[in-house]
Design a protein around this motif. Structure first.
Motif, PDB file in Angstrom:
ATOM      1  N   VAL A 369       4.456  -8.025   1.244  1.00 43.21           N
ATOM      2  CA  VAL A 369       4.671  -7.143   2.385  1.00 43.21           C
ATOM      3  C   VAL A 369       5.181  -7.945   3.576  1.00 43.21           C
ATOM      4  N   GLN A 370       4.601  -9.121   3.799  1.00 50.30           N
ATOM      5  CA  GLN A 370       5.039  -9.960   4.925  1.00 50.30           C
ATOM      6  C   GLN A 370       6.481 -10.422   4.736  1.00 50.30           C
ATOM      7  N   ASP A 371       6.868 -10.690   3.502  1.00 51.54           N
ATOM      8  CA  ASP A 371       8.264 -11.064   3.242  1.00 51.54           C
ATOM      9  C   ASP A 371       9.210  -9.942   3.655  1.00 51.54           C
ATOM     10  N   VAL A 372       8.815  -8.706   3.401  1.00 47.03           N
ATOM     11  CA  VAL A 372       9.648  -7.570   3.798  1.00 47.03           C
ATOM     12  C   VAL A 372       9.769  -7.518   5.320  1.00 47.03           C
ATOM     13  N   LYS A 373       8.659  -7.688   6.004  1.00 50.33           N
ATOM     14  CA  LYS A 373       8.694  -7.678   7.470  1.00 50.33           C
ATOM     15  C   LYS A 373       9.560  -8.814   8.006  1.00 50.33           C
ATOM     16  N   ASP A 374       9.395  -9.995   7.450  1.00 49.27           N
ATOM     17  CA  ASP A 374      10.196 -11.146   7.898  1.00 49.27           C
ATOM     18  C   ASP A 374      11.678 -10.898   7.669  1.00 49.27           C
ATOM     19  N   HIS A 375      11.991 -10.271   6.551  1.00 50.11           N
ATOM     20  CA  HIS A 375      13.388  -9.953   6.239  1.00 50.11           C
ATOM     21  C   HIS A 375      13.981  -9.055   7.320  1.00 50.11           C
ATOM     22  N   TYR A 376      13.241  -8.050   7.740  1.00 49.01           N
ATOM     23  CA  TYR A 376      13.722  -7.136   8.781  1.00 49.01           C
ATOM     24  C   TYR A 376      13.925  -7.863  10.107  1.00 49.01           C
ATOM     25  N   ILE A 377      12.982  -8.705  10.459  1.00 48.61           N
ATOM     26  CA  ILE A 377      13.089  -9.424  11.730  1.00 48.61           C
ATOM     27  C   ILE A 377      14.304 -10.343  11.733  1.00 48.61           C
ATOM     28  N   THR A 415      15.678   0.213  22.834  1.00 51.96           N
ATOM     29  CA  THR A 415      14.609  -0.450  22.088  1.00 51.96           C
ATOM     30  C   THR A 415      14.755  -0.132  20.609  1.00 51.96           C
ATOM     31  N   LEU A 416      14.629  -1.158  19.814  1.00 59.89           N
ATOM     32  CA  LEU A 416      14.587  -1.006  18.356  1.00 59.89           C
ATOM     33  C   LEU A 416      13.157  -1.298  17.923  1.00 59.89           C
ATOM     34  N   THR A 417      12.527  -0.308  17.318  1.00 60.27           N
ATOM     35  CA  THR A 417      11.121  -0.433  16.930  1.00 60.27           C
ATOM     36  C   THR A 417      10.998  -0.395  15.409  1.00 60.27           C
ATOM     37  N   LEU A 418      10.249  -1.349  14.871  1.00 61.11           N
ATOM     38  CA  LEU A 418       9.995  -1.423  13.434  1.00 61.11           C
ATOM     39  C   LEU A 418       8.493  -1.302  13.202  1.00 61.11           C
ATOM     40  N   THR A 419       8.099  -0.366  12.350  1.00 61.16           N
ATOM     41  CA  THR A 419       6.689  -0.221  11.993  1.00 61.16           C
ATOM     42  C   THR A 419       6.559  -0.106  10.484  1.00 61.16           C
ATOM     43  N   ALA A 420       5.455  -0.595   9.956  1.00 59.56           N
ATOM     44  CA  ALA A 420       5.190  -0.523   8.515  1.00 59.56           C
ATOM     45  C   ALA A 420       4.152   0.540   8.247  1.00 59.56           C
ATOM     46  N   GLN A 421       4.389   1.321   7.211  1.00 57.51           N
ATOM     47  CA  GLN A 421       3.466   2.371   6.823  1.00 57.51           C
ATOM     48  C   GLN A 421       3.065   2.180   5.365  1.00 57.51           C
ATOM     49  N   TYR A 422       1.789   2.283   5.090  1.00 58.60           N
ATOM     50  CA  TYR A 422       1.205   2.131   3.753  1.00 58.60           C
ATOM     51  C   TYR A 422       1.661   0.831   3.076  1.00 58.60           C
ATOM     52  N   GLU A 423       0.909  -0.208   3.314  1.00 58.52           N
ATOM     53  CA  GLU A 423       1.226  -1.528   2.778  1.00 58.52           C
ATOM     54  C   GLU A 423       0.423  -1.793   1.505  1.00 58.52           C
ATOM     55  N   LEU A 424       1.113  -2.097   0.423  1.00 57.37           N
ATOM     56  CA  LEU A 424       0.470  -2.399  -0.860  1.00 57.37           C
ATOM     57  C   LEU A 424       1.183  -3.577  -1.501  1.00 57.37           C
ATOM     58  N   GLU A 425       0.458  -4.651  -1.727  1.00 54.09           N
ATOM     59  CA  GLU A 425       1.047  -5.798  -2.412  1.00 54.09           C
ATOM     60  C   GLU A 425       1.272  -5.456  -3.883  1.00 54.09           C
ATOM     61  N   SER A 426       2.141  -6.203  -4.549  1.00 55.24           N
ATOM     62  CA  SER A 426       2.323  -5.997  -5.985  1.00 55.24           C
ATOM     63  C   SER A 426       1.012  -6.281  -6.703  1.00 55.24           C
ATOM     64  N   SER A 427       0.828  -5.626  -7.842  1.00 52.63           N
ATOM     65  CA  SER A 427      -0.454  -5.701  -8.546  1.00 52.63           C
ATOM     66  C   SER A 427      -0.662  -7.062  -9.192  1.00 52.63           C
ATOM     67  N   PRO A 428      -1.903  -7.385  -9.511  1.00 55.25           N
ATOM     68  CA  PRO A 428      -2.123  -8.526 -10.410  1.00 55.25           C
ATOM     69  C   PRO A 428      -1.413  -8.278 -11.739  1.00 55.25           C
ATOM     70  N   VAL A 429      -1.041  -9.356 -12.413  1.00 56.85           N
ATOM     71  CA  VAL A 429      -0.342  -9.255 -13.696  1.00 56.85           C
ATOM     72  C   VAL A 429      -1.348  -9.457 -14.821  1.00 56.85           C
ATOM     73  N   SER A 430      -1.456  -8.472 -15.698  1.00 54.46           N
ATOM     74  CA  SER A 430      -2.340  -8.604 -16.855  1.00 54.46           C
ATOM     75  C   SER A 430      -1.684  -9.518 -17.886  1.00 54.46           C
ATOM     76  N   GLU A 431      -2.447 -10.446 -18.404  1.00 53.84           N
ATOM     77  CA  GLU A 431      -1.909 -11.485 -19.279  1.00 53.84           C
ATOM     78  C   GLU A 431      -1.601 -10.942 -20.666  1.00 53.84           C
ATOM     79  N   TRP A 432      -0.340 -11.070 -21.077  1.00 49.17           N
ATOM     80  CA  TRP A 432       0.060 -10.533 -22.387  1.00 49.17           C
ATOM     81  C   TRP A 432      -0.444 -11.385 -23.547  1.00 49.17           C
ATOM     82  N   GLU A 433      -0.875 -12.613 -23.271  1.00 50.90           N
ATOM     83  CA  GLU A 433      -1.440 -13.452 -24.326  1.00 50.90           C
ATOM     84  C   GLU A 433      -2.946 -13.223 -24.507  1.00 50.90           C
ATOM     85  N   ASP A 434      -3.526 -12.369 -23.705  1.00 52.74           N
ATOM     86  CA  ASP A 434      -4.943 -12.050 -23.806  1.00 52.74           C
ATOM     87  C   ASP A 434      -5.209 -11.300 -25.119  1.00 52.74           C
ATOM     88  N   PRO A 435      -6.350 -11.519 -25.750  1.00 53.54           N
ATOM     89  CA  PRO A 435      -6.648 -10.809 -26.999  1.00 53.54           C
ATOM     90  C   PRO A 435      -6.675  -9.289 -26.833  1.00 53.54           C
TER      91      PRO A 435
END
Length: 523
Positions: A369-377, A415-435
């Motif tokens: 999410v922070q990368d997205v904000k930094d990209h906009y700035i 004025t140019l205003t930027l706001t973020a709404q509903y911030e969700l990081e990408s999910s944890p990755v489930s390991e495909w090598e797990d039994p």
């Protein structure tokens, strides 16, 4: 990137215990036309109850649009009486349902299935385009038609039917099975009346990582790619953030306009956003990489140059070019940018003072999410400086320098205003090598055939599993049926959504067998 390490496909697996169950249900009952039609009619009845969620619905008990869900809960109780007698059924926040089939070995972590009872609106504007009315639940012997027939009432009806069939055989599980049914998965990103409350109940009950495996909806999981059938359980989801971009300038009469109105300035900003997309990357943690490797090793008709690009480490540039060439593939390796909503102006002879665009982003695994904000700035700060605008970026204000500009358009600033709404990081990755992934892959092969290649994939959208990350490290998202059963392709969220009976029966069989397989397995 080292891409030539092979993930060995596990062998197909069938439950070992209670061969009588397989003979009665899998080999006989599930092949019966009467049984198939009965399950189809169950789904048809569920579709006829218009459990629609809308963006911005008020809390349960205050917004009358939730009332229809009482009717749906009553329908399930009436349709599955044996299941309601045998399982513990709890209601969470009025419309969330929690079914618990307690196993005899309480030390085993439970298996958790997820589904949701709500659907997206059918749309009054296009109601005439439907072959059958969207909530008719029309059943023609081959398809069940209507909103929710695929997403996601088919999964729910299939799960409950599978459990009922096991109850009919006096199956008694060792491992507890839980089915959690949310009711606002299709609602706005800020709604959390269903799955969040269910997840909180389960966390209190089973604790952190207290569930063995979680299985939720996803794409129609058996697809033809490169001349080969692939089963594609998603082991991760992209993140999410909406960015609101607002331009504020002095208003006035349209008879004496500046060079650029607020809408004109916003158009420049939008062009800058769309013209500078996020960088595509294919990192090791991305399940897409594993899928590509499996496709290169096991598919029948992959072009040789693509196969070489996947398997050879020096061809990563060429591989990214291939991924970027198609928007579906590109979404798997890049944070997406979609300008979806715009608001501004209310009269033709009045200059608008405030205009806003809402930009949706599905965040790739390599970004945040922070990368997205930094990209906009980084992208828009030079623009704001050029036009002598203040920049209010995600709560941090950069004052305009008020340097005289050649263009009369900015003499009064803005004025140019930027706001973020509903911030969700990408999910944890489930390991495909797990039994536990192998349990899933082996069951899929047992149900759909040994020629099916099972490979993990990244889901570009979000499911209710976003509230369940703390419950288990192994979360899989897939609707277990062959997309090829519908020659028109899947129709979720659009006109003429429908579910093929063949696909519905594949779902029933998968849940029936996966319950039994996981019941026999130990980590």
């Amino acid at each position: 990137m080292v891409l030539n390490r092979r993930f060995h496909q596990p062998p197909m697996m069938h439950p070992r215990r209670r061969a009588d169950i397989s003979k009665r249900n899998v080999d006989t009952l599930f092949q019966s036309a009467d049984f198939q039609h009965g399950v189809a009619r169950r789904l048809a009845g569920a579709v006829q109850i218009p459990t629609v969620t809308y963006d911005g619905m008020g809390p349960v008990g205050q917004d009358a649009r939730w009332e229809i869900f009482y009717e749906f809960s009553a329908y399930l109780k009436e349709t599955f009486p044996k299941l309601y007698r045998a399982l513990v059924v709890e209601t969470v926040n009025e419309h969330g349902l929690l079914y618990s089939w307690h196993g005899s070995e309480r030390e085993l972590k439970p298996l958790l299935f997820m589904a949701h009872s709500d659907v997206v609106p059918a749309g009054k504007a296009n109601s005439n385009e439907w072959t059958y009315p969207p909530f008719s639940g029309h059943y023609d012997g081959e398809f069940i038609w209507g909103r929710g027939s695929e997403d996601d009432k088919s999964n729910l009806i299939a799960m409950l039917t599978a459990v009922e069939c096991l109850l009919d055989c006096d199956f008694k599980p060792d491992r507890t099975l839980v089915i959690a049914v949310g009711f606002d998965e299709e609602g706005g990103a800020d709604q959390s009346y269903g799955a969040r409350c269910l997840a909180e109940r389960l966390i209190k009950r089973y604790g952190q990582n207290g569930v063995e495996v979680i299985f939720d909806e996803g794409i129609a999981g058996i697809e033809q790619r490169y001349g080969t059938e692939f089963a594609l359980p998603a082991t991760a989801e992209k993140g999410y953030v909406d960015v609101a971009v607002t331009v504020t300038v002095p208003g006035g009469h349209s008879s004496t306009p500046p060079d650029h109105t607020a809408i004109g300035f916003l158009a420049q900003v939008i062009a800058r956003i769309e013209g500078n997309p996020f960088k595509s990357q294919l990192i090791r943690q991305n399940p897409t990489l594993t899928f590509l490797r499996q496709a290169a090793l096991l598919s029948k008709n992959m072009p040789d140059d693509l196969r070489d690009a996947i398997l050879e480490t020096h061809s990563s540039k060429k591989l990214l070019e291939y991924m970027d060439a198609d928007r579906e593939r590109r979404a798997m390796v890049r944070t997406s940018t979609a300008v979806d909503m715009i608001q501004g102006g209310d009269k033709v002879n009045s200059l608008p003072e405030n205009v806003t665009a809402l930009v949706n982003h599905r965040i790739a695994i390599q970004d945040s999410v922070q990368d997205v904000k930094d990209h906009y700035i980084q992208l828009l700060a030079p623009w704001a400086e050029k036009w002598n605008f203040n920049l209010d970026a995600f709560g941090e204000r950069r004052q305009a320098k008020n340097i005289p500009c050649r263009s009369s358009a900015v003499t009064e600033g803005g004025t140019l205003t930027l706001t973020a709404q509903y911030e969700l990081e990408s999910s944890p990755v489930s390991e495909w090598e797990d039994p536990r992934f192998r349990w899933l892959a082996s069951t899929i092969k047992g149900v759909f055939g040994d020629n099916v290649v099972v490979a993990p994939e990244l889901l570009s959208g979000n499911t209710d599993t976003r509230y369940y990350w703390n419950l288990s490290p192994q979360i899989y998202r897939m609707s277990p049926w062959r997309a090829s059963h519908d020659p028109r392709g899947t129709r979720m969220h659009t006109v003429d959504e429908r579910m093929p009976v063949k696909g519905l029966m594949e779902m029933v069989r998968f849940y029936h067998e996966f319950i039994r397989t996981v019941d026999e397995m130990r980590v």
